[in-house]
Design a protein around this motif. Sequence first.
Motif, short mmCIF file in Angstrom:
data_model
loop_
_atom_site.label_atom_id
_atom_site.label_comp_id
_atom_site.label_asym_id
_atom_site.label_seq_id
_atom_site.Cartn_x
_atom_site.Cartn_y
_atom_site.Cartn_z
N GLU A 110 -5.24 13.93 -1.52
CA GLU A 110 -5.83 15.07 -0.54
C GLU A 110 -6.12 16.27 -0.98
N GLY A 111 -6.49 16.11 -2.35
CA GLY A 111 -6.51 17.54 -3.25
C GLY A 111 -5.49 18.38 -3.58
N LYS A 112 -4.25 18.02 -3.02
CA LYS A 112 -3.00 18.74 -3.35
C LYS A 112 -2.70 19.12 -5.00
N ALA A 113 -2.13 19.96 -5.18
CA ALA A 113 -1.55 20.24 -6.57
C ALA A 113 -2.88 20.61 -7.35
N ASN A 114 -4.08 21.06 -6.81
CA ASN A 114 -5.27 21.35 -7.48
C ASN A 114 -5.66 20.16 -8.39
N MET A 115 -5.70 18.97 -7.69
CA MET A 115 -5.91 17.79 -8.36
C MET A 115 -7.57 17.78 -8.99
N PHE A 116 -8.34 18.37 -8.13
CA PHE A 116 -9.80 18.29 -8.64
C PHE A 116 -10.19 19.32 -9.67
N LYS A 117 -9.06 20.20 -9.72
CA LYS A 117 -9.46 21.25 -10.69
C LYS A 117 -8.53 21.19 -12.01
N ASN A 118 -7.96 20.00 -12.16
CA ASN A 118 -7.00 19.86 -13.16
C ASN A 118 -7.96 19.89 -14.56
N PRO A 119 -7.43 20.49 -15.68
CA PRO A 119 -8.35 20.66 -16.80
C PRO A 119 -8.74 19.34 -17.60
N GLU A 140 -2.65 8.98 -17.97
CA GLU A 140 -1.09 8.46 -17.68
C GLU A 140 -0.07 9.70 -17.79
N ALA A 141 -0.40 10.63 -18.84
CA ALA A 141 0.62 11.77 -19.28
C ALA A 141 0.59 12.75 -17.92
N LEU A 142 -0.05 12.65 -16.95
CA LEU A 142 -0.15 13.43 -15.81
C LEU A 142 0.84 13.26 -14.73
N ASP A 143 1.33 11.98 -14.65
CA ASP A 143 2.28 11.42 -13.99
C ASP A 143 3.36 12.26 -13.95
N LYS A 144 3.83 12.61 -12.68
CA LYS A 144 5.01 13.56 -12.35
C LYS A 144 6.12 12.74 -11.78
N ASN A 145 5.42 11.33 -11.16
CA ASN A 145 6.27 10.46 -10.59
C ASN A 145 7.18 11.10 -9.28
N GLU A 146 6.22 11.86 -8.59
CA GLU A 146 6.87 12.59 -7.45
C GLU A 146 5.67 12.66 -6.32
N TRP A 174 -2.96 4.35 -1.20
CA TRP A 174 -3.51 5.48 -0.21
C TRP A 174 -3.49 6.71 -0.67
N ALA A 175 -4.61 7.53 -0.23
CA ALA A 175 -4.66 8.93 -0.94
C ALA A 175 -4.76 9.04 -2.22
N PRO A 176 -5.62 8.28 -2.79
CA PRO A 176 -5.93 8.13 -4.29
C PRO A 176 -6.40 9.58 -4.92
N PHE A 177 -6.77 10.49 -4.16
CA PHE A 177 -7.10 11.65 -4.37
C PHE A 177 -6.07 12.71 -4.10
N GLN A 197 1.18 -1.07 0.05
CA GLN A 197 0.05 -0.08 -0.21
C GLN A 197 0.86 1.38 0.09
N LEU A 198 0.87 2.10 -1.13
CA LEU A 198 1.69 3.26 -1.38
C LEU A 198 0.91 4.40 -1.85
N GLU A 199 1.39 5.60 -1.43
CA GLU A 199 0.70 6.69 -2.04
C GLU A 199 0.68 6.52 -3.59
N THR A 200 -0.40 6.55 -3.97
CA THR A 200 -0.73 6.35 -5.55
C THR A 200 -1.76 7.21 -5.88
N HIS A 201 -1.56 8.02 -6.92
CA HIS A 201 -2.61 8.97 -7.50
C HIS A 201 -2.26 9.41 -9.22
N VAL A 202 -3.18 10.04 -9.75
CA VAL A 202 -2.85 10.36 -11.12
C VAL A 202 -1.54 11.10 -11.21
N PHE A 203 -0.99 11.83 -10.21
CA PHE A 203 0.20 12.54 -10.45
C PHE A 203 1.33 11.69 -9.97
N TYR A 204 1.03 10.44 -9.40
CA TYR A 204 2.04 9.82 -8.81
C TYR A 204 1.69 8.20 -8.94
#
Length: 262
Positions: free
Chosen positions: A183-192, A250-256, A178-181, A152-159
């Motif tokens: 926590e809304g960081k990096a304006n995830m919910f407003k990403n165009p 997939e192109a949103l992945d910053k791997n950070e 964990w934290a699939p959203f 179980q790791l931090e995993t979301h569209v940016f990572y």
Amino acid sequence: METVKLNNHVEMPILGFGVYQISLSDTKRCVMDALETGYRLIDTAQYYGNEAGVGEAVTASGIPRNKIFITTKIQSNRNVTGLIDASLEKLRTDYIDLLLIHWVMGNDLATYRVMEESVKQGKVRAIGLSNFYGRDFDNIINHCEIMPAVNQLETHVFYQNRDLRALYKKNGTYLEAWAPFGEGKANMFKNPILAGIAREHNRTVAQVILRFLIQSDIIVIPKSTHKERMVENINVFDFSLCEEDMRKIEALDKNESLFGWY
């Protein structure tokens, strides 16, 4: 509810309800709401301090225990057996469906071996890890008898942890987010990009995020204390993202990491 088959043939829901940062006083209500909504995977941990609330909710729900999948996590300790027994007591259950080491502590292999014995004793159905990377993960898989079913790791569209997923697949280890959203960081919910895909499917950004992870064969455990959000998060099995949608995300992945974990 869709399920995945772990490497020991135990079936686990691919979407569950996480209770991180939910107070003990609110946990019973939230878990009962989640169960009523249709969730059958509940994810807790000793560190969260709310296992007892999970146990109360599962007992009060009236749902047969074998229809609910309970995950909890322990920290490495000299008395691992005592920790497991304490979780069983608080959760009001004879067995834990999935037991994870919560994070790297230093004597993790010894802890894992006790967890392996707990599987043989019937106290635990499946075991795995949380927040294990690199040589710490390798130390377990190179010396264990029972391969970790989950990490179980931090995993979301940016990572998205794509390289790790390919590695885990060789060992039959599932990635759980964990934290699939984020926590809304990096304006995830407003990403165009996400917002545009959500509009095309008449869905919310949160639903698109969860659908992407599920289609990527990642187990997800979103958390909310609001029943309407629980309903929103579970209603992701009646639509699919096309290949173009998947490529865009997939192109949103910053791997950070957004949380500084690794």
